[in-house]
Design a protein around this motif. Structure first.
Motif, PDB file in Angstrom:
ATOM      1  N   TYR A  30       0.839  -1.204   0.000  1.00 54.14           N
ATOM      2  CA  TYR A  30       0.000   0.000   0.000  1.00 54.14           C
ATOM      3  C   TYR A  30       0.875   1.255   0.000  1.00 54.14           C
ATOM      4  N   LEU A  56      -1.046  10.663   2.748  1.00 54.10           N
ATOM      5  CA  LEU A  56      -1.377   9.252   2.963  1.00 54.10           C
ATOM      6  C   LEU A  56      -0.130   8.374   3.052  1.00 54.10           C
ATOM      7  N   ALA A  60       1.055   6.104   6.134  1.00 54.13           N
ATOM      8  CA  ALA A  60       1.295   4.669   5.940  1.00 54.13           C
ATOM      9  C   ALA A  60       2.694   4.287   6.407  1.00 54.13           C
ATOM     10  N   LYS A  63       2.639   3.954  10.077  1.00 58.84           N
ATOM     11  CA  LYS A  63       1.935   2.729  10.477  1.00 58.84           C
ATOM     12  C   LYS A  63       2.802   1.497  10.240  1.00 58.84           C
ATOM     13  N   LEU A 111      -7.267  -0.097   0.874  1.00 60.38           N
ATOM     14  CA  LEU A 111      -7.735   0.073   2.249  1.00 60.38           C
ATOM     15  C   LEU A 111      -8.800  -0.957   2.613  1.00 60.38           C
ATOM     16  N   LEU A 115      -8.402  -3.251   5.814  1.00 63.51           N
ATOM     17  CA  LEU A 115      -9.450  -3.304   6.842  1.00 63.51           C
ATOM     18  C   LEU A 115      -9.863  -4.741   7.155  1.00 63.51           C
ATOM     19  N   PHE A 140      -6.359   2.178  13.721  1.00 65.35           N
ATOM     20  CA  PHE A 140      -6.162   2.070  12.272  1.00 65.35           C
ATOM     21  C   PHE A 140      -7.512   1.985  11.559  1.00 65.35           C
ATOM     22  N   GLU A 143      -9.464   5.366  11.427  1.00 66.73           N
ATOM     23  CA  GLU A 143      -8.888   6.301  10.458  1.00 66.73           C
ATOM     24  C   GLU A 143      -9.152   5.858   9.020  1.00 66.73           C
ATOM     25  N   GLN A 144      -8.965   4.578   8.758  1.00 68.64           N
ATOM     26  CA  GLN A 144      -9.084   4.084   7.387  1.00 68.64           C
ATOM     27  C   GLN A 144     -10.525   4.051   6.905  1.00 68.64           C
ATOM     28  N   THR A 147     -11.113   7.468   5.670  1.00 69.64           N
ATOM     29  CA  THR A 147     -10.440   7.695   4.392  1.00 69.64           C
ATOM     30  C   THR A 147     -11.199   7.019   3.252  1.00 69.64           C
TER      31      THR A 147
END
Length: 159
Positions: A30, A56, A60, A63, A111, A115, A140, A143-144, A147
């Motif tokens: 990603y 982004l 990432a 993360k 994403l 997820l 996570f 937030e995702q 997005t």
């Protein structure tokens, strides 16, 4: 049941670390996709999307580090080769994506895959009483999801 120094079941912790490594591999794909679309985006939305994609990929990258450090905290070794990442990838690899709608769709697809993995880890970390991993996954996911909603809104799609 054997407990580690964190007070967690060693068998469940090892499985969680494996799942986190799977997430790490997918996050690396990603991240690289985001770098590619940041570099290659063209068209009238260039200025807005170029900045958004940088935001982004910066997120990432942070993360990726958090996931790797969690694997280490759980007593395992994080994956660190592209060979390992490709083997475990569920996130699609974006090749030469330069059109705005294709780039945003790639983000949504990526994403969505992340997820799925994170929800699986969330359930497993809850079962293992691993609040550290559980909290990370919850953050996570929150937030995702936002997005994904925003990117779908940009595409003119609903969830």
């Amino acid at each position: 049941m054997t407990l580690n120094s964190l007070g967690l079941d060693t068998k469940k912790t090892k499985e969680l670390a494996n799942q986190l490594n799977h997430l790490l591999a997918n996050f690396q794909i990603y991240y690289q996709n985001l770098r590619g679309i940041h570099w290659n985006i063209k068209g009238k939305n260039f200025f807005d999307l170029h900045v958004k994609f940088e935001e982004l990929y910066t997120d990432a990258n942070m993360k990726v580090d958090l996931i790797a450090e969690r694997v280490l905290t759980l007593g395992e070794t994080p994956l660190h080769t592209f060979e390992d990442y490709i083997k475990q990838a569920k996130v699609p690899v974006g090749h030469n994506v330069s059109k705005d709608e294709n780039a945003v769709a790639l983000i949504v697809t990526s994403l969505t895959e992340l997820l799925k993995i994170e929800r699986h880890i969330l359930n497993a970390s809850d079962d293992a009483n691993d609040e550290g991993t559980n909290s990370m996954m919850s953050d996570f996911i929150t937030e995702q999801e936002k997005t994904v909603w925003m990117m779908n809104a940009w595409l003119g799609k609903s969830l």
